[in-house]
Motif scaffolding. Structure first.
Motif, PDB file in Angstrom:
ATOM      1  N   GLN A 266     -13.872 -17.347 -13.446  1.00 13.73           N
ATOM      2  CA  GLN A 266     -14.631 -17.813 -12.281  1.00 13.73           C
ATOM      3  C   GLN A 266     -16.093 -17.396 -12.379  1.00 13.73           C
ATOM      4  OE1 GLN A 266     -12.105 -15.980  -9.325  1.00 13.73           O
ATOM      5  NE2 GLN A 266     -11.272 -17.965  -8.669  1.00 13.73           N
ATOM      6  N   LYS A 267     -16.341 -16.160 -12.791  1.00  9.65           N
ATOM      7  CA  LYS A 267     -17.721 -15.698 -12.918  1.00  9.65           C
ATOM      8  C   LYS A 267     -18.466 -16.504 -13.977  1.00  9.65           C
ATOM      9  CE  LYS A 267     -20.575 -11.580 -13.130  1.00  9.65           C
ATOM     10  NZ  LYS A 267     -20.606 -10.094 -13.192  1.00  9.65           N
ATOM     11  N   GLU A 268     -17.784 -16.822 -15.075  1.00  9.11           N
ATOM     12  CA  GLU A 268     -18.406 -17.640 -16.122  1.00  9.11           C
ATOM     13  C   GLU A 268     -18.762 -19.022 -15.593  1.00  9.11           C
ATOM     14  OE1 GLU A 268     -17.204 -19.519 -20.480  1.00  9.11           O
ATOM     15  OE2 GLU A 268     -16.147 -17.747 -19.723  1.00  9.11           O
ATOM     16  N   THR A 269     -17.871 -19.604 -14.784  1.00  7.94           N
ATOM     17  CA  THR A 269     -18.153 -20.908 -14.177  1.00  7.94           C
ATOM     18  C   THR A 269     -19.324 -20.814 -13.209  1.00  7.94           C
ATOM     19  OG1 THR A 269     -15.830 -21.563 -14.374  1.00  7.94           O
ATOM     20  CG2 THR A 269     -17.176 -22.781 -12.793  1.00  7.94           C
ATOM     21  N   ALA A 270     -19.368 -19.748 -12.414  1.00  5.78           N
ATOM     22  CA  ALA A 270     -20.464 -19.560 -11.462  1.00  5.78           C
ATOM     23  C   ALA A 270     -21.806 -19.466 -12.182  1.00  5.78           C
ATOM     24  CB  ALA A 270     -20.222 -18.311 -10.611  1.00  5.78           C
ATOM     25  N   ILE A 271     -21.848 -18.711 -13.281  1.00  3.48           N
ATOM     26  CA  ILE A 271     -23.082 -18.587 -14.060  1.00  3.48           C
ATOM     27  C   ILE A 271     -23.489 -19.948 -14.625  1.00  3.48           C
ATOM     28  CG2 ILE A 271     -24.121 -17.568 -16.125  1.00  3.48           C
ATOM     29  CD1 ILE A 271     -23.839 -15.589 -13.860  1.00  3.48           C
TER      30      ILE A 271
ATOM     31  N   CYS B 256     -14.501 -12.009  -8.276  1.00  3.58           N
ATOM     32  CA  CYS B 256     -14.100 -13.135  -9.125  1.00  3.58           C
ATOM     33  C   CYS B 256     -13.422 -12.620 -10.388  1.00  3.58           C
ATOM     34  CB  CYS B 256     -15.320 -13.954  -9.531  1.00  3.58           C
ATOM     35  SG  CYS B 256     -15.992 -14.992  -8.239  1.00  3.58           S
ATOM     36  N   ASN B 257     -12.537 -13.444 -10.944  1.00  6.68           N
ATOM     37  CA  ASN B 257     -12.026 -13.122 -12.273  1.00  6.68           C
ATOM     38  C   ASN B 257     -13.059 -13.565 -13.311  1.00  6.68           C
ATOM     39  OD1 ASN B 257     -11.627 -15.919 -12.952  1.00  6.68           O
ATOM     40  ND2 ASN B 257      -9.716 -15.889 -11.770  1.00  6.68           N
TER      41      ASN B 257
END
Length: 477
Positions: A378-383, A374-375
């Motif tokens: 995206q990782k921030e959204t996933a968290i 993930c960029n």
């Protein structure tokens, strides 16, 4: 003299587990004629206690003593949702394979996986009550999750254990199958001397046949008590399942306009000469919230596979998705990127040692069981979505090490992570404890308040339907 009435006694038992998690020692006596439920939240330690009873773990201290001459693996049998993995080599089967008839020819059928048993009254009773004969020739990979659960129960009962552990046995079963299962267990208890231990995440699921309850919280078993005493203790139940108000949902993307999420026109699908879906006409407009209902084996999963572009028979049907006729140049990725999907079967395809974060992030790429980096955004959204579903503390845990309920929350976060236009939730509360059921229902209702969100919700429990659901489509066998 009392020892003759004891089935198993567990004294000061602490298992030696790979995860260094603190836990209290277990003292537990099961006497003949008692039927038990181990009740607690997702990840509370129910499966660990069941593992001690099975002799699954070496002990750091304490003893487990059975008052029987049979071997422990003959005395105790356990059925858990994850046991479906052992029915076929699902890790080597890609997610769409169950819908490709020519690629499942090597998969075993139901008859192949049932144990060789005498053709006696007991076997006849099992076959008749569960109506298994009509499924004997089916490939295992073609069974619905409810049918798989029923099969596992039948296969285990035919081995005639003395103690049968069932992990959330009622999830995935329609009302008729739940009633049959209870009748079967009651008959087995009265006629065969079977003792039952149920692992349950909701006090409402404790059947009347249960005599005693072992509450568990945070890997700490509580004092055993009778079923009547447990159900009367509302304070204890609130401590086992504390309510948590989920945080606000992450920011939404701008809605892409569409009029019709999907339209099916006279859809008919057959496998091996048997028609499963016949003349299906169904349309869901932008913003509608539907319940998809039907008994186990009625074709719900098959119908959803057409919508989610997993089934090649979709090309032979009159099917529109997001105002566009299927098969007019769009790729399956064009379809999937606008759909959030979760189903009981998705657990099967995340068996490798990947982290919870990797599973959630895979939702951005619509590839089941395959992972890309993930960029940062995206990782921030996933968290953020993991925080919403209460699993942020699990972000570095390996997915297979989670409880079934924790896995379900992970897959739900995966479905929501890309802010989909069409949300398809097949048994979304499958395996969740009572508090997490309330949490997830609140999340679904809040999500669907936004413009441009269409919902398809599948459940065998009408009382679990979110309040926003106001339409119903039913499939008949």
């Amino acid at each position: 003299m009392d020892g003759e009435q004891i089935t198993v006694s567990i004294t000061q038992a602490i298992p030696r587990l790979p995860e260094a998690q603190p836990c209290d020692s277990l003292d537990w006596i099961i006497r003949k004629g008692e039927q038990w439920a181990i009740v607690g939240a997702n990840g509370s330690g129910k499966s660990q206690i069941a593992g001690i009873l099975q002799g699954k773990y070496p002990l750091k201290q304490g003893t487990v003593r059975f008052h029987s001459k049979r071997k422990i693996n003959e005395i105790v049998r356990c059925i858990a949702f994850r046991d479906i993995y052992s029915l076929a080599d699902c890790r080597n089967a890609y997610y769409q394979q169950r819908w490709h008839a020519t690629e499942t020819d090597t998969m075993p059928n139901v008859r192949d996986l049932l144990p060789d048993t005498p053709n006696d009254t007991f076997t006849e009773m099992i076959y008749t009550l569960f109506h298994i004969r009509e499924s004997l020739s089916k490939r295992i990979i073609h069974l619905s999750s409810g049918e798989l659960r029923k099969f596992l129960i039948i296969r285990t009962l035919l081995l005639r254990p003395e103690i049968l552990i069932l992990d959330n046995p009622f999830i995935g079963l329609d009302a008729a199958s739940r009633k049959i299962l209870l009748q079967m267990l009651e008959q087995m208890v009265s006629l065969q001397g079977l003792q039952v231990v149920l692992l349950l995440s909701d006090p409402a699921d404790i059947p009347s046949m249960i005599t005693h309850v072992l509450p568990v919280s945070c890997l700490r078993p509580s004092f055993p008590r009778t079923r009547v005493a447990f159900l009367a203790d509302k304070q204890l139940q609130s401590e086992l399942f504390p309510d948590v108000i989920p945080p606000l949902l992450p920011p939404r993307k701008e809605a892409i306009p569409y009029k019709i999420a999907f339209r099916m026109e006279h859809v008919t699908v057959s496998y091996n000469g048997k028609t499963i879906l016949k003349d299906i006409c169904w349309e869901a407009k932008n913003g509608e919230r539907w319940a998809l209902c039907g008994a186990n084996g009625s074709g719900k999963s098959l119908l959803l596979s057409l919508l989610y572009a997993d089934n090649p028979q979709a090309y032979a049907q009159s099917l529109h998705l997001f105002d566009r006729k299927r098969g007019t140049g769009e790729s399956i990725w064009d379809i999937k990127r606008r759909i959030g999907y979760v189903s009981p079967e998705m657990h099967l395809y995340y068996m490798e040692n990947v982290t919870v974060t990797e599973v959630v992030c895979s939702g951005f790429f619509d590839a089941v069981g395959q992972f890309r980096r993930c960029n940062p955004a995206q990782k921030e959204t996933a968290i953020a979505w993991m925080r919403v579903f209460g699993i942020e503390t699990l972000k570095d845990r390996m997915f297979p090490s989670l409880s079934t309920g924790e896995q379900r929350l992970t897959l739900l976060a995966r479905a929501f992570v890309k802010d989909p236009d069409l949300l398809i939730l097949d048994e979304p509360l499958h395996g969740l404890d009572v508090a997490n059921k309330r949490r997830v229902t609140h999340i679904i209702e809040s999500f669907c308040e936004a413009d441009g969100k269409t919902l398809i919700y599948v459940t065998h429990y009408p009382d679990e339907l979110p309040s926003c659901v106001n339409r119903r489509y039913e499939l008949c066998n």
